[in-house]
Design a protein around this motif. Sequence first.
Motif, PDB file in Angstrom:
ATOM      1  N   ASP A  12       0.829  -1.208   0.000  1.00  0.00           N
ATOM      2  CA  ASP A  12       0.000   0.000   0.000  1.00  0.00           C
ATOM      3  C   ASP A  12       0.859   1.253   0.000  1.00  0.00           C
ATOM      4  O   ASP A  12       0.590   2.220  -0.709  1.00  0.00           O
ATOM      5  CB  ASP A  12      -0.911   0.025   1.240  1.00  0.00           C
ATOM      6  CG  ASP A  12      -2.048  -0.982   1.135  1.00  0.00           C
ATOM      7  OD1 ASP A  12      -2.341  -1.408   0.009  1.00  0.00           O
ATOM      8  OD2 ASP A  12      -2.620  -1.345   2.177  1.00  0.00           O
ATOM      9  N   SER A 254       3.373   7.134   5.602  1.00  0.00           N
ATOM     10  CA  SER A 254       1.939   7.300   5.750  1.00  0.00           C
ATOM     11  C   SER A 254       1.248   5.987   6.126  1.00  0.00           C
ATOM     12  O   SER A 254       0.511   5.908   7.112  1.00  0.00           O
ATOM     13  CB  SER A 254       1.384   7.862   4.441  1.00  0.00           C
ATOM     14  OG  SER A 254       0.006   7.969   4.511  1.00  0.00           O
ATOM     15  N   THR A 255       1.515   4.928   5.358  1.00  0.00           N
ATOM     16  CA  THR A 255       0.782   3.692   5.638  1.00  0.00           C
ATOM     17  C   THR A 255       1.297   2.989   6.905  1.00  0.00           C
ATOM     18  O   THR A 255       0.504   2.473   7.683  1.00  0.00           O
ATOM     19  CB  THR A 255       0.854   2.699   4.462  1.00  0.00           C
ATOM     20  OG1 THR A 255       2.213   2.511   4.119  1.00  0.00           O
ATOM     21  CG2 THR A 255       0.103   3.211   3.253  1.00  0.00           C
ATOM     22  N   SER A 258       0.043   4.770  10.026  1.00  0.00           N
ATOM     23  CA  SER A 258      -1.374   4.611  10.320  1.00  0.00           C
ATOM     24  C   SER A 258      -1.713   3.160  10.643  1.00  0.00           C
ATOM     25  O   SER A 258      -2.626   2.895  11.410  1.00  0.00           O
ATOM     26  CB  SER A 258      -2.254   5.166   9.201  1.00  0.00           C
ATOM     27  OG  SER A 258      -1.932   4.569   7.992  1.00  0.00           O
ATOM     28  N   GLN A 259      -0.932   2.202  10.116  1.00  0.00           N
ATOM     29  CA  GLN A 259      -1.214   0.813  10.450  1.00  0.00           C
ATOM     30  C   GLN A 259      -0.714   0.456  11.847  1.00  0.00           C
ATOM     31  O   GLN A 259      -1.408  -0.176  12.619  1.00  0.00           O
ATOM     32  CB  GLN A 259      -0.555  -0.124   9.430  1.00  0.00           C
ATOM     33  CG  GLN A 259      -0.933  -1.576   9.612  1.00  0.00           C
ATOM     34  CD  GLN A 259      -2.417  -1.780   9.383  1.00  0.00           C
ATOM     35  OE1 GLN A 259      -2.941  -1.554   8.306  1.00  0.00           O
ATOM     36  NE2 GLN A 259      -3.138  -2.189  10.421  1.00  0.00           N
ATOM     37  N   PRO A 266      -0.957   9.621  10.598  1.00  0.00           N
ATOM     38  CA  PRO A 266      -0.001   9.775   9.502  1.00  0.00           C
ATOM     39  C   PRO A 266       0.463  11.209   9.276  1.00  0.00           C
ATOM     40  O   PRO A 266       1.642  11.431   9.046  1.00  0.00           O
ATOM     41  CB  PRO A 266      -0.757   9.226   8.284  1.00  0.00           C
ATOM     42  CG  PRO A 266      -2.156   9.100   8.697  1.00  0.00           C
ATOM     43  CD  PRO A 266      -2.143   8.883  10.161  1.00  0.00           C
TER      44      PRO A 266
ATOM     45  N   PRO C 216      -7.288  11.253   9.466  1.00  0.00           N
ATOM     46  CA  PRO C 216      -7.072  12.706   9.376  1.00  0.00           C
ATOM     47  C   PRO C 216      -8.245  13.386   8.675  1.00  0.00           C
ATOM     48  O   PRO C 216      -9.031  12.722   7.995  1.00  0.00           O
ATOM     49  CB  PRO C 216      -5.807  12.829   8.534  1.00  0.00           C
ATOM     50  CG  PRO C 216      -5.151  11.503   8.601  1.00  0.00           C
ATOM     51  CD  PRO C 216      -6.238  10.508   8.776  1.00  0.00           C
ATOM     52  N   ASP C 221      -6.128   8.275   1.886  1.00  0.00           N
ATOM     53  CA  ASP C 221      -5.796   6.863   1.903  1.00  0.00           C
ATOM     54  C   ASP C 221      -6.288   6.275   3.218  1.00  0.00           C
ATOM     55  O   ASP C 221      -5.910   6.726   4.281  1.00  0.00           O
ATOM     56  CB  ASP C 221      -4.280   6.695   1.780  1.00  0.00           C
ATOM     57  CG  ASP C 221      -3.893   5.240   1.860  1.00  0.00           C
ATOM     58  OD1 ASP C 221      -4.307   4.480   0.980  1.00  0.00           O
ATOM     59  OD2 ASP C 221      -3.215   4.848   2.823  1.00  0.00           O
ATOM     60  N   SER C 223      -6.185   2.841   3.647  1.00  0.00           N
ATOM     61  CA  SER C 223      -5.863   1.418   3.500  1.00  0.00           C
ATOM     62  C   SER C 223      -5.605   0.737   4.833  1.00  0.00           C
ATOM     63  O   SER C 223      -6.014  -0.405   5.031  1.00  0.00           O
ATOM     64  CB  SER C 223      -4.672   1.241   2.559  1.00  0.00           C
ATOM     65  OG  SER C 223      -3.613   2.063   2.941  1.00  0.00           O
ATOM     66  N   SER C 224      -4.961   1.426   5.765  1.00  0.00           N
ATOM     67  CA  SER C 224      -4.634   0.740   7.014  1.00  0.00           C
ATOM     68  C   SER C 224      -5.894   0.494   7.844  1.00  0.00           C
ATOM     69  O   SER C 224      -6.063  -0.569   8.434  1.00  0.00           O
ATOM     70  CB  SER C 224      -3.628   1.558   7.813  1.00  0.00           C
ATOM     71  OG  SER C 224      -4.198   2.791   8.141  1.00  0.00           O
ATOM     72  N   ALA C 225      -6.796   1.469   7.848  1.00  0.00           N
ATOM     73  CA  ALA C 225      -8.045   1.278   8.582  1.00  0.00           C
ATOM     74  C   ALA C 225      -8.828   0.126   7.949  1.00  0.00           C
ATOM     75  O   ALA C 225      -9.441  -0.687   8.650  1.00  0.00           O
ATOM     76  CB  ALA C 225      -8.867   2.549   8.573  1.00  0.00           C
ATOM     77  N   THR C 228      -7.494  -3.216   8.993  1.00  0.00           N
ATOM     78  CA  THR C 228      -8.030  -3.560  10.311  1.00  0.00           C
ATOM     79  C   THR C 228      -9.440  -4.123  10.173  1.00  0.00           C
ATOM     80  O   THR C 228      -9.790  -5.109  10.820  1.00  0.00           O
ATOM     81  CB  THR C 228      -8.056  -2.315  11.212  1.00  0.00           C
ATOM     82  OG1 THR C 228      -6.776  -1.708  11.162  1.00  0.00           O
ATOM     83  CG2 THR C 228      -8.415  -2.670  12.635  1.00  0.00           C
TER      84      THR C 228
END
Lengths: 294, 331, 414
Positions: A12, A254-255, A258-259, A266, C216, C221, C223-225, C228
């Motif tokens: 990602d 960023s990824t 946030s992960q 981020p 934010p 993006d 993708s991480s949420a 999960t």
Amino acid sequence: MTGTLFLQTLVDGLILGGIFSLSAVGFSLIFGVLGVVNLSHGIFVLLGAYLGLALKEAWGIDPLMAIPLVFGALFVLGGLVQITLVSGAVRRGSLMSSLLITFGVSLMLRDLIILVFGPDVQSLSSSWLFDTFRIGGVIVDGARASGLIASLLSLGLLSYVLYRSKVGRAMRATAQQDFAAGLCGIDVKKIYAMTFGVSAGFAGVSGIIVGLINPFTPFDDTHWTLNAFVTVVLGGVGSPVGALLGGLMLGGISTFSSQYVGSLYPNVFIFGALLLMLIVRPNGLLGNAYKGSV
Amino acid sequence: MRGFHKPISSRQWGLSALLLVGAVALPFVASPFELRLAQQILLFGGLAVAWNLLGGFTTYWSFGHAAFFGLGAFAAGLLGQQLGPEVPVALRLVLGLLFAMAVTLAAAVAVALPVLRLRGIYFAIAMLAFAQILGEVSKTFDVFQGAIGFTLPILKVPGLAKVQLFYFLFLVFLMVCIGLFVVMRRSRLGVGLTCIGQDEDTAAMLGVPTERYKLTAFVISAVLTAVGGVLYSYSLGFMTADTVFRIDISLNLILYSMVGGIGTVAGPIIGAAIMILLTQVVLGDLLDLHMLVTGAVLVAMVTLAPKGLIGLVRDMRRRREETTVEEGAAS
Amino acid sequence: MNKQISRRTALGLLGATMTSATALRAMPARAATDGVIRFGGSLGMSGRYAETGLNIRHGYETAIKYINEEKGGVQIAGKTYSLELGIVDDASDPARATTLIQRQVDEGVDFFLGSYGSNVVLPCAGITEAAGKVTVQVGGSADQIFTQGYENIFGFFPRASRAWVTSIEFFKSIEPKPKTVSVMATNSAFSKLNAQAAAAGCKEIGLEVLDVLELPEQVTDSSSALATLRARTPDILITTTVDQNSLVIARQMIATETNVPLLYQFLGPQLPAYRESLGAKADGVVMQLPWDESLEFTDPTFGDTQSYIDYYNATNDRPFSYHTVGASSCITTYIEAMKAAGSVDPLAVRDALDAIDIVTAFGPVNFTEDGDGDPILMGAKIGQVQGGEIKVVYPENLRTAETLYPTPTWAEKG
């Protein structure tokens, strides 16, 4: 599971990064060659997306196929902006006035976009996008992957122009020493206009890709200008490779943040990294100290 | 050299006094709308003067003064909340101001040490990043309440309407900013900073304590900006992160200075007055296109008067009077 | 350095500015002629939420045009008044908003139509309240707007913490019973307050809240949420994001094949642009529906909802949204309150608004004691996209379709 999640985050990040790279390369080029921080960069990105939309609505041209047209249109617009407005400020050698002028240009262009397209959320779609696919447990988002490939192709093309063509050599020479470049018979004014045109062109191309991935409004330009700032500082000024590196770092930060830290953080990490990078290595990873660093 | 300032003449004192009397009398004759405009001119003019304490003398152009503006507002607001309603509002404001100044002082020193090593555009970008981080942090962590926002108590002074009261507070703020600027320009510090602005390396070589001077100017500028933030948030009565951490506030301070004339006392104030009157009075009724006109005016001003209006008028006057003052080219 | 000159120049310039400022004052203000009722207020016409601003503005303009042109004005206490609208752009900047509102107050505007965003609405409310003017708005729903003790401000939407009553009841009614829920929000006031209210409401009825994912303010993006979500998939995913962000999230869910049995997006699916962008994939998405075409109401100005829609479409190019209808009904509500008060005195109108109980094209209008919309009467319905159109699925007495649950996966939806 954790391994897959890590891989997924990495993929990602790389995909996002590729798109950041393309959206920032024009900013980087102008910064490197003209020493101008182009605050209207984000608007050029948006103009690309809106132009793609207009072409699709008027003639049904697929946005990915419209890339050359959009590049051409923005090349001309960028060149014109440089010749008519920015050149005055650059001649005086004031960073500040070029900032204010490009800021003024962004205000005007944004209002024009609103006037023509309205403030509504818009989005692009293309029948040429890949389908989403899975490799192992990792999901690759087709739209983004298409965006990444288009980005890499465009960046490759730009590298070729910069390092293999006569115009490219003249641009790089101007970036290093405009006065000396002038003495060697390079038409510096023309190179400035060309650089602005090429940069705006690439911003427009990235706008199409951005529009295919995310919906956009006329007010997103600040976001893309800021991203370009970060990308350029992380990677280094004035080269496609620097933009690529910076973009990939930005995507990764960023990824991953946030992960593994929290999906809210981020931006804190991105600007933190920017600040840290400036302090530790102000010329970016690749460290080309072009005019902008003076 | 810039440091060789003539003493302020009696005529200048007279004019200043006259202006001040006019400014003090204004709230008793002007309408609330005019006072609100005046408030903004005083506040943002003052902030622009504060920005000039560093940016006016040197090429350290901060793109992130909204950071200190917001930091001050949040520090004072959060402290005020902790103190609770039993503490009188005026006291909460004063304590809030002191707290905001202390917090900003610490933050400014901490950020200045690394950031002031950067030059030119890199300093500008670093400050921009700093402001973005503060804005994000205030929204991200619920303790700061930046996303949801908080209420500030209403300050009341008998005999004065709120709009008059804050007019006077902003007037005092502007006077302090002007005072500090004038004193600084005439001091060793100002001379030193001007040298830094012309050539930092040579200045250091000649024995100007560049690091200390830059730090001092930066910190004073930051603390003043924080004070402005506190007063602004109290004047509104309610704030969120989006009220104070605004890129357009940072940019406007530069814009005002640039339009009026960077490095002068009156320039930033005139710039603020012109731009605020333009955007909120002349173009105030336009629902669209006002950004287009503002942008066009901006481009025209920078192209036609790169040294600001003061620079333009100076140049015109010089040409007319045929006086040749070689060193007069204001940087 | 020619300081003498520069200072004189500077003072001269300053003087000129001040003179011009005074000259501006001498300019004739748009004087209030007898027989004209003027509405003022600001909207964020430039800035991230300009789309909403434009929708609201169209609503105000349509109602005022209709009343002036089709009905020849309004009759209040035997006098005929025409209506006049003076909306300004606050650019979502509190400094600009307060100044421009103050100008309208000074010029004698008595009735205000509010902006949105609590950091603009509240400082402006402070000014209009102190001047004894009234505000009716169809944008702001943050709790603080109604809990500061302001008496003259009214809002069509129930405050955020009460906006979830119908939705929670709806979740209870779904069969088979959902057990888990996750909430996705951004760190803006609107989104955060609603996410808190949604999570609290879900807990109350025994739904397990798996995650509250915050993003934010401008989502590019998620993708991480979404990763999960795929790892720990809830039965219901609630997003309390604004239109553009909702679309970003939905599109990325499709692209990453992140499936949930029910996707509930507070804002977004109501807009035609959202449904166009997602096409067939939008099917099954559930939303809050402050208003829907299928709900027929009578209206004292236009007759009924259908005639309103007909008139709107005949006079505007822009498609209407619930904001548009709400904004038109703001004007209607004002007029009805004036008629009830038999006066155009702002405080008398305020008292009439306090007591108002009418039905408009937007639906019933009835304010709580604090001024926000009554959570039951003015609370949102629940809609679901089915076959490309929005159907009302809850409350049961208004439903135009059965709830589809669980919804098909993205891949199954063409």
